[in-house]
Design a protein around this motif. Sequence first.
Motif, mmCIF file in Angstrom:
data_model
loop_
_atom_site.group_PDB
_atom_site.id
_atom_site.type_symbol
_atom_site.label_atom_id
_atom_site.label_comp_id
_atom_site.label_asym_id
_atom_site.label_seq_id
_atom_site.Cartn_x
_atom_site.Cartn_y
_atom_site.Cartn_z
ATOM 1 N N ALA A 38 0.835 -1.204 0.000
ATOM 2 C CA ALA A 38 0.000 0.000 0.000
ATOM 3 C C ALA A 38 0.864 1.245 0.000
ATOM 4 C CB ALA A 38 -0.927 0.004 1.220
ATOM 5 N N GLN A 39 0.292 2.338 -0.511
ATOM 6 C CA GLN A 39 0.869 3.669 -0.428
ATOM 7 C C GLN A 39 -0.159 4.560 0.254
ATOM 8 O OE1 GLN A 39 2.879 5.313 -3.853
ATOM 9 N NE2 GLN A 39 2.014 7.339 -3.498
ATOM 10 N N VAL A 40 0.265 5.247 1.314
ATOM 11 C CA VAL A 40 -0.628 6.096 2.098
ATOM 12 C C VAL A 40 -0.156 7.539 1.963
ATOM 13 C CG1 VAL A 40 -1.562 6.602 4.384
ATOM 14 C CG2 VAL A 40 -1.142 4.230 3.708
ATOM 15 N N MET A 41 -1.094 8.402 1.577
ATOM 16 C CA MET A 41 -0.820 9.830 1.432
ATOM 17 C C MET A 41 -1.725 10.587 2.408
ATOM 18 S SD MET A 41 -0.824 9.828 -2.747
ATOM 19 C CE MET A 41 -0.671 11.608 -2.861
ATOM 20 N N THR A 42 -1.124 11.430 3.260
ATOM 21 C CA THR A 42 -1.882 12.170 4.275
ATOM 22 C C THR A 42 -1.662 13.662 4.066
ATOM 23 O OG1 THR A 42 -1.527 10.359 5.845
ATOM 24 C CG2 THR A 42 -2.327 12.440 6.729
ATOM 25 N N GLN A 43 -2.772 14.393 3.913
ATOM 26 C CA GLN A 43 -2.716 15.831 3.690
ATOM 27 C C GLN A 43 -2.419 16.514 5.033
ATOM 28 O OE1 GLN A 43 -3.882 16.535 0.364
ATOM 29 N NE2 GLN A 43 -3.079 18.624 0.432
ATOM 30 N N LEU A 44 -1.239 17.088 5.151
ATOM 31 C CA LEU A 44 -0.857 17.792 6.382
ATOM 32 C C LEU A 44 -1.162 19.277 6.298
ATOM 33 C CD1 LEU A 44 2.583 16.054 7.035
ATOM 34 C CD2 LEU A 44 0.336 15.430 7.932
ATOM 35 N N ALA A 45 -1.108 19.815 5.100
ATOM 36 C CA ALA A 45 -1.401 21.226 4.844
ATOM 37 C C ALA A 45 -1.794 21.327 3.373
ATOM 38 C CB ALA A 45 -0.183 22.107 5.162
ATOM 39 N N PRO A 46 -2.338 22.484 2.941
ATOM 40 C CA PRO A 46 -2.778 22.573 1.541
ATOM 41 C C PRO A 46 -1.726 22.148 0.522
ATOM 42 C CG PRO A 46 -3.574 24.463 2.764
ATOM 43 C CD PRO A 46 -2.698 23.679 3.712
ATOM 44 N N ARG A 50 2.219 14.022 3.203
ATOM 45 C CA ARG A 50 3.154 12.985 3.669
ATOM 46 C C ARG A 50 2.865 11.696 2.913
ATOM 47 N NH1 ARG A 50 2.389 11.668 9.697
ATOM 48 N NH2 ARG A 50 0.610 10.511 8.845
ATOM 49 N N LYS A 51 3.897 11.101 2.343
ATOM 50 C CA LYS A 51 3.758 9.882 1.564
ATOM 51 C C LYS A 51 4.582 8.768 2.198
ATOM 52 C CE LYS A 51 3.175 12.446 -2.774
ATOM 53 N NZ LYS A 51 3.694 12.627 -4.151
ATOM 54 N N GLU A 52 3.995 7.601 2.341
ATOM 55 C CA GLU A 52 4.711 6.430 2.864
ATOM 56 C C GLU A 52 4.177 5.182 2.179
ATOM 57 O OE1 GLU A 52 4.000 5.999 7.035
ATOM 58 O OE2 GLU A 52 1.973 6.831 6.898
ATOM 59 N N THR A 53 5.036 4.187 2.044
ATOM 60 C CA THR A 53 4.655 2.924 1.409
ATOM 61 C C THR A 53 4.909 1.770 2.375
ATOM 62 O OG1 THR A 53 6.855 2.642 0.410
ATOM 63 C CG2 THR A 53 5.175 3.797 -0.894
ATOM 64 N N PHE A 54 4.137 0.699 2.197
ATOM 65 C CA PHE A 54 4.241 -0.466 3.073
ATOM 66 C C PHE A 54 4.540 -1.720 2.263
ATOM 67 C CE2 PHE A 54 0.718 1.886 5.518
ATOM 68 C CZ PHE A 54 1.653 2.707 6.146
ATOM 69 N N ASN A 55 5.291 -2.620 2.905
ATOM 70 C CA ASN A 55 5.494 -3.989 2.404
ATOM 71 C C ASN A 55 6.091 -4.044 1.000
ATOM 72 O OD1 ASN A 55 4.257 -5.150 4.809
ATOM 73 N ND2 ASN A 55 2.331 -4.366 3.967
ATOM 74 N N GLY A 56 7.134 -3.211 0.785
ATOM 75 C CA GLY A 56 7.933 -3.319 -0.431
ATOM 76 C C GLY A 56 7.368 -2.640 -1.649
ATOM 77 N N LEU A 57 6.304 -1.846 -1.536
ATOM 78 C CA LEU A 57 5.747 -1.173 -2.711
ATOM 79 C C LEU A 57 6.564 0.082 -3.022
ATOM 80 C CD1 LEU A 57 3.385 -1.017 -4.762
ATOM 81 C CD2 LEU A 57 2.229 0.498 -3.146
ATOM 82 N N PRO A 58 7.061 0.226 -4.255
ATOM 83 C CA PRO A 58 7.802 1.450 -4.617
ATOM 84 C C PRO A 58 6.874 2.669 -4.569
ATOM 85 C CG PRO A 58 8.180 -0.309 -6.218
ATOM 86 C CD PRO A 58 7.046 -0.755 -5.354
ATOM 87 N N LEU A 59 7.433 3.792 -4.184
ATOM 88 C CA LEU A 59 6.663 5.026 -4.098
ATOM 89 C C LEU A 59 6.320 5.519 -5.502
ATOM 90 C CD1 LEU A 59 5.534 7.275 -2.256
ATOM 91 C CD2 LEU A 59 7.725 8.470 -2.573
ATOM 92 N N THR A 60 5.036 5.834 -5.715
ATOM 93 C CA THR A 60 4.576 6.379 -6.995
ATOM 94 C C THR A 60 4.444 7.883 -6.855
ATOM 95 O OG1 THR A 60 3.361 4.332 -7.467
ATOM 96 C CG2 THR A 60 2.748 6.300 -8.717
ATOM 97 N N GLU A 61 5.290 8.629 -7.581
ATOM 98 C CA GLU A 61 5.306 10.083 -7.498
ATOM 99 C C GLU A 61 4.420 10.735 -8.549
ATOM 100 O OE1 GLU A 61 6.634 11.838 -5.254
ATOM 101 O OE2 GLU A 61 8.186 10.623 -4.305
ATOM 102 N N SER A 62 3.933 9.958 -9.494
ATOM 103 C CA SER A 62 3.166 10.516 -10.602
ATOM 104 C C SER A 62 1.923 11.232 -10.097
ATOM 105 C CB SER A 62 2.751 9.409 -11.580
ATOM 106 O OG SER A 62 1.862 9.907 -12.555
ATOM 107 N N ALA A 63 1.580 12.332 -10.791
ATOM 108 C CA ALA A 63 0.362 13.066 -10.423
ATOM 109 C C ALA A 63 -0.886 12.378 -10.928
ATOM 110 C CB ALA A 63 0.442 14.488 -10.989
#
Length: 563
Positions: free
Chosen positions: A230-238, A242-255
């Motif tokens: 999984a990849q979890v994205m949490t809106q901290l401000a407008p 914050r982006k984090e990934t679990f269990n070996g999933l590469p981070l997806t930066e694409s919009a």
Amino acid sequence: MIDFLIPGLCLLACLASLVLLRRRGAKPFDYGLQLAIWLSAWMLWQPPAIIPAERNISIDSKQLASSNPINLNGVENISLNGEPLGRDKLRDLAPVRLELSKIQESDSRWEFDWQRQITLGDSLKLKVHNNQPLTENLRISLLNPYGHIEDSLELKVGEVIQAQLTATPKLAGPQLYRVRTESEAGETHTDPLPILVREPLQPKLLMWLARPSFETAALSRWLRQSGVTAQVMTQLAPEIIRKETFNGLPLTESADLFTNESPFDLVILDSSLWPQFSVLQKRQLNELATTKSLLWLVSDDSSEEFLQYAASHSMPLQRGEAPHLHSGFGYQKADNAEIPPLRNPGLIALQPGSRDYLLGNEETPLFWGRSSQRQHLGLILFSDSHRWLTSGFATEFASLWKSIIDYQLKHLGSQQPVTLSDQLPRTQERITLCSPLFSDQSPFLSEFHDNSRSTRGIATSNSSQGQCYSFWPQNSGWHQLWTELEGESVLDFYIFAKEDWPLWQQSLNARETQLMAAARLGPEANNHANRVLLGRQWPALILLILVCTSWWRERRTLNRLLS
């Protein structure tokens, strides 16, 4: 053409005979004799229905099950003797009533049920049921494909059986377990128990949250601990995410996280994010629910625009009170006051569809899901589940979220539904398969990994499950159903031999015979159906006698002329 040719030839030959007799000055008896001869010749081709039909007959079930044709013209009632028959033996009978008072039916009804497909790691569960007390001690064992006992039952005289045998397959693919039944008298019978074990899927999940909270932190922790990529994205401000990934999933930066090209199979979004999405993203979300799976965490501050979005997908929500939900999840008992209540966001599901999935009670469901060929959309209508973790109910927390995630991902790897007409498909008997897949192309059946011996199905009719085709498999074992040779099989299933599961076959045949007898209302009143055709041997005998009589009269006339 032949329907007019034979009567025409008989008529022409009869007229020619009468003309010749007239030239010879024959007697009236000779005219009548020729008419009778040609009438008998015509009756050989078209026997008349002049014999009164027998309306009530008694037939042995073995005779009815044989391939020999039975003349049921004019018959209204059949009294069936012997053992009950399956639906396939009775469905093609003429429209007659079935009377079952003479059927040799056993009081004992055996039932067996198991999953025909499971995922590797899940347990195989064989349910055994018999509604009558046993007359002797029995031992039922579940054997793995290598012949080793996985589980067994010791059953005593007088017991009514309602039990379960379990095993855990170790390999993927078609597996043939066996069930061995041993009686106290030393009789042993072994029956096949086929199961298709599929490889577990590894879905990828994206969760985008509007703000940090205890609820989202508990859900993120559970995703990481349960092994979900999984990849979890949490809106901290407008402008801060914050982006984090679990269990070996590469981070997806694409919009472009909401396009069909994104690597995620399930997207979980906070409904509070809806006003922040661009017009393009909102359009992509409309398409995402049709190609992948979309799950919304519905919050109490959801905008009116989001409610319009939900209504446009035929899942309208109405604002109301925010009740606390104490029970109704299936695994949580209503009288267990120790489990902390969940909180509804003050939004109630309106007019769920008959095929929608509602977790909890129908008035205030915890989860409203819809998974069809055109849509995979879900709405989570609760919060405060994190309190279950702090109160010692981690198992219940995991079960709650797993049931939701599993439902949203159930379409992954699933094939188009193919409905099999029989619980116990057997060799040399009709099996009917129905599916929407068959509307454009006819399927064919082959033995496992042997397409050289494939057979095309025979189209029967349309049903609620789609177009239907019938097959008559000749050999037992694993079979595959295809719609095209180059593609993948749409269904793998097992064909049983005629001698497999004899006790279960008796129960199935008894039930199907009763259903067929209840469905048959008999023929409509028809006076023509009360007579049967005259057998061809009688016109042939009459024709032989008339020809001999004609020959005798010709010889007699010739002798007179010579003398």
